[in-house]
Design an enzyme around this catalytic site. Sequence first.
Site, PDB file in Angstrom:
ATOM      1  CB  THR A  83      95.513  49.403 -14.996  1.00  0.00           C
ATOM      2  OG1 THR A  83      96.842  49.220 -15.680  1.00  0.00           O
ATOM      3  CG2 THR A  83      94.630  50.501 -15.798  1.00  0.00           C
ATOM      4  CB  THR A 123      88.288  46.851 -14.090  1.00  0.00           C
ATOM      5  OG1 THR A 123      88.887  45.581 -13.581  1.00  0.00           O
ATOM      6  CG2 THR A 123      88.177  47.572 -12.464  1.00  0.00           C
ATOM      7  CG  ASP A 124      87.145  41.543 -13.510  1.00  0.00           C
ATOM      8  OD1 ASP A 124      88.125  42.176 -13.670  1.00  0.00           O
ATOM      9  OD2 ASP A 124      87.136  40.459 -14.216  1.00  0.00           O
ATOM     10  CD  GLU A 125      91.765  43.892 -10.773  1.00  0.00           C
ATOM     11  OE1 GLU A 125      92.111  44.258  -9.761  1.00  0.00           O
ATOM     12  OE2 GLU A 125      92.471  43.835 -12.059  1.00  0.00           O
ATOM     13  CE1 TYR A 147      92.679  49.768 -12.151  1.00  0.00           C
ATOM     14  CE2 TYR A 147      92.342  47.478 -11.304  1.00  0.00           C
ATOM     15  CZ  TYR A 147      92.195  48.610 -12.372  1.00  0.00           C
ATOM     16  OH  TYR A 147      91.672  48.276 -13.597  1.00  0.00           O
ATOM     17  CE  LYS A 151      88.554  51.910 -14.168  1.00  0.00           C
ATOM     18  NZ  LYS A 151      88.911  52.785 -15.134  1.00  0.00           N
ATOM     19  CG  ASN A 176      92.462  39.595 -15.624  1.00  0.00           C
ATOM     20  OD1 ASN A 176      91.485  39.965 -14.931  1.00  0.00           O
ATOM     21  ND2 ASN A 176      93.825  39.245 -15.192  1.00  0.00           N
ATOM     22  N   GLY A 272      95.697  41.349  -0.179  1.00  0.00           N
ATOM     23  CA  GLY A 272      94.366  41.605  -0.778  1.00  0.00           C
ATOM     24  C   GLY A 272      94.296  41.000  -2.178  1.00  0.00           C
TER      25      GLY A 272
END
Length: 327
Positions: A83, A123-125, A147, A151, A176, A272
């Site tokens: 993660t 995840t929101d990412e 990462y 995901k 988060n 990034g």
Amino acid sequence: MRILVTGGAGFIGSEFVRATLRDEPGTRVTVLDKLTYSGNLANLDPVAGHPGLRFVHGDTADPLVVDEVTAGQDVVVHFAAETHVDRSIISATDFVRTNVLGTQTLLEAALRHGVSRFVHVSTDEVYGSIERGSWTEETPLAPNVPYAASKAGSDLLALAFHRTLGLDVVVTRCTNNYGHYQFPEKVIPLFVTNLLEGRPVPLYGDGDNRRDWLHVSDHCRAIRLVLERGRPGGVYHIGGGCELTNLELTALLLDACGADWDLVQHVPDRPGHDLRYSLDISKIQRELGYAPAVAFADGLAATVEWYRNNRSWWEPLKHRELAAAIR
């Protein structure tokens, strides 16, 4: 109920395991964890010896181990993942292997053994960055770092197993997390433990990056709701309702630890680095009745106090990482 929890010795997974064994009498939990640098059996100490707990040391990308632990399970809750964004920028190999191949291996085993539900924790990412407003569950995925890309790939695999092969899959995407037992490479435990030792803290860029903060107990409570009542093939957002810039968060942490701004070191921004994440959580509120219960001020104070009182948990982890970096 028999639950397989992958990554159950990690930060979020261990909270889910502890809460499940505490609140769900009769539930049997099998934890599968590779015990990488961030997996820690000490996270399960509060439930060590519980008759409903079984621990298996193994890799989600190992088909033989996964087949053995999946047989006989009613549901799978899949937390296991690499993660840490910074580590994925240095090398993406472990992220692809664990997050994509590991998820595929689990999905195939779940299908083969007739598991009744597979909850895939994401995840929101995966959405990238958003300047204003909030993402809904229908927003296209647009990850920016390795990462998040790994995901996103695992999310799509999980949903494909539902749509094409009929496996009951539900995907959650969270903001988060923070709380006790979080490995001290993440921003809140990193800053807190550094400040408690009187050491400087590294603030990326100008500190304008914004995140929504979710207490780990609220996250796991929402996952339980999704496990019990989420719609097959559905995606559910889980948020905490407290959006802060990293600069604002740093000020709160300094105050909580009794430290001054002279311990803050501005460091070059990472490649990034997404500026802002924001999830619309109205779907899970409407369908499952979820709302965050832990106010950020209360959760942060309790988190800082936990790290203050549990040096024996985090000091060996930090010193191990420092020794590895020196080598």
